[in-house]
Design a protein around this motif. Structure first.
Motif, mmCIF file in Angstrom:
data_model
loop_
_atom_site.group_PDB
_atom_site.id
_atom_site.type_symbol
_atom_site.label_atom_id
_atom_site.label_comp_id
_atom_site.label_asym_id
_atom_site.label_seq_id
_atom_site.Cartn_x
_atom_site.Cartn_y
_atom_site.Cartn_z
ATOM 1 N N MET A 1 0.855 -1.169 0.000
ATOM 2 C CA MET A 1 0.000 0.000 0.000
ATOM 3 C C MET A 1 0.897 1.226 0.000
ATOM 4 S SD MET A 1 -2.594 1.034 3.054
ATOM 5 C CE MET A 1 -1.475 1.512 4.354
ATOM 6 N N THR A 2 0.590 2.176 -0.852
ATOM 7 C CA THR A 2 1.346 3.420 -0.863
ATOM 8 C C THR A 2 0.387 4.581 -0.701
ATOM 9 O OG1 THR A 2 1.215 3.618 -3.250
ATOM 10 C CG2 THR A 2 3.160 2.506 -2.364
ATOM 11 N N ARG A 3 0.899 5.693 -0.229
ATOM 12 C CA ARG A 3 0.070 6.887 -0.106
ATOM 13 C C ARG A 3 0.934 8.110 -0.332
ATOM 14 N NH1 ARG A 3 0.867 9.389 5.035
ATOM 15 N NH2 ARG A 3 1.958 7.991 6.418
ATOM 16 N N ASP A 4 0.348 9.139 -0.861
ATOM 17 C CA ASP A 4 1.028 10.417 -1.011
ATOM 18 C C ASP A 4 0.426 11.371 0.002
ATOM 19 O OD1 ASP A 4 1.100 10.031 -4.548
ATOM 20 O OD2 ASP A 4 2.735 9.752 -3.148
ATOM 21 N N SER A 5 1.254 12.121 0.670
ATOM 22 C CA SER A 5 0.773 13.090 1.652
ATOM 23 C C SER A 5 1.568 14.376 1.498
ATOM 24 C CB SER A 5 0.924 12.536 3.066
ATOM 25 O OG SER A 5 2.284 12.460 3.415
ATOM 26 N N ALA B 1 4.864 7.537 1.058
ATOM 27 C CA ALA B 1 5.167 6.548 2.094
ATOM 28 C C ALA B 1 4.663 5.188 1.640
ATOM 29 C CB ALA B 1 4.513 6.932 3.421
ATOM 30 N N VAL B 2 5.184 4.161 2.259
ATOM 31 C CA VAL B 2 4.746 2.802 1.993
ATOM 32 C C VAL B 2 4.361 2.176 3.331
ATOM 33 C CG1 VAL B 2 7.060 1.777 2.110
ATOM 34 C CG2 VAL B 2 5.309 0.683 0.746
ATOM 35 N N GLY B 3 3.255 1.451 3.357
ATOM 36 C CA GLY B 3 2.811 0.772 4.569
ATOM 37 C C GLY B 3 2.739 -0.721 4.311
ATOM 38 N N PHE B 4 3.126 -1.522 5.288
ATOM 39 C CA PHE B 4 3.094 -2.971 5.124
ATOM 40 C C PHE B 4 3.048 -3.641 6.489
ATOM 41 C CE2 PHE B 4 7.446 -1.607 5.304
ATOM 42 C CZ PHE B 4 8.080 -2.531 6.096
ATOM 43 N N VAL B 5 2.663 -4.903 6.491
ATOM 44 C CA VAL B 5 2.649 -5.694 7.713
ATOM 45 C C VAL B 5 3.979 -6.419 7.809
ATOM 46 C CG1 VAL B 5 1.536 -7.597 8.940
ATOM 47 C CG2 VAL B 5 0.155 -5.958 7.649
ATOM 48 N N ASP B 6 4.627 -6.296 8.949
ATOM 49 C CA ASP B 6 5.931 -6.885 9.204
ATOM 50 C C ASP B 6 5.768 -7.947 10.289
ATOM 51 O OD1 ASP B 6 8.706 -7.183 9.110
ATOM 52 O OD2 ASP B 6 9.033 -5.646 10.634
ATOM 53 N N ASN B 7 6.382 -9.108 10.113
ATOM 54 C CA ASN B 7 6.285 -10.184 11.088
ATOM 55 C C ASN B 7 7.622 -10.919 11.134
ATOM 56 O OD1 ASN B 7 5.594 -12.318 12.715
ATOM 57 N ND2 ASN B 7 3.673 -12.738 11.698
ATOM 58 N N THR C 1 8.817 6.171 5.009
ATOM 59 C CA THR C 1 8.937 7.003 3.823
ATOM 60 C C THR C 1 9.622 6.153 2.754
ATOM 61 O OG1 THR C 1 11.131 7.860 4.365
ATOM 62 C CG2 THR C 1 9.226 9.107 5.220
ATOM 63 N N ILE C 2 9.519 6.572 1.518
ATOM 64 C CA ILE C 2 10.169 5.840 0.442
ATOM 65 C C ILE C 2 11.678 5.772 0.692
ATOM 66 C CG2 ILE C 2 10.642 5.827 -2.043
ATOM 67 C CD1 ILE C 2 7.729 5.091 -1.243
ATOM 68 N N THR C 3 12.252 6.867 1.173
ATOM 69 C CA THR C 3 13.690 6.891 1.472
ATOM 70 C C THR C 3 14.037 5.877 2.552
ATOM 71 O OG1 THR C 3 13.841 9.204 0.835
ATOM 72 C CG2 THR C 3 15.607 8.354 2.245
#
Length: 53
Positions: free
Chosen positions: A1-5, A10-16, A28-30
């Motif tokens: 999932m990405t979003r511009d603000s 930014a990128v959002g994800f589930v980490d496990n 952030t992308i960086t």
């Protein structure tokens, strides 16, 4: 999932990482690129020694 603000993309994800507790991370992308590069370099260093990161 990405979003511009207003602060940038930014990128959002589930980490496990441990397989027990999932967590939602937003980078952030960086930051994402820095973590991906660090992971890749770690894997390459491990490949030369016969061990994984």
């Amino acid at each position: 999932m990405t979003r511009d603000s207003e602060r940038g993309a930014a990128v959002g994800f589930v980490d496990n990482p441990g397989g027990h507790d999932s967590r939602l991370r937003t980078l952030t992308i960086t930051q994402y690129r820095q973590e991906r590069l660090a992971h890749t370099l770690s894997a390459l260093q491990g490949a030369g020694t016969g061990r994984e990161h």
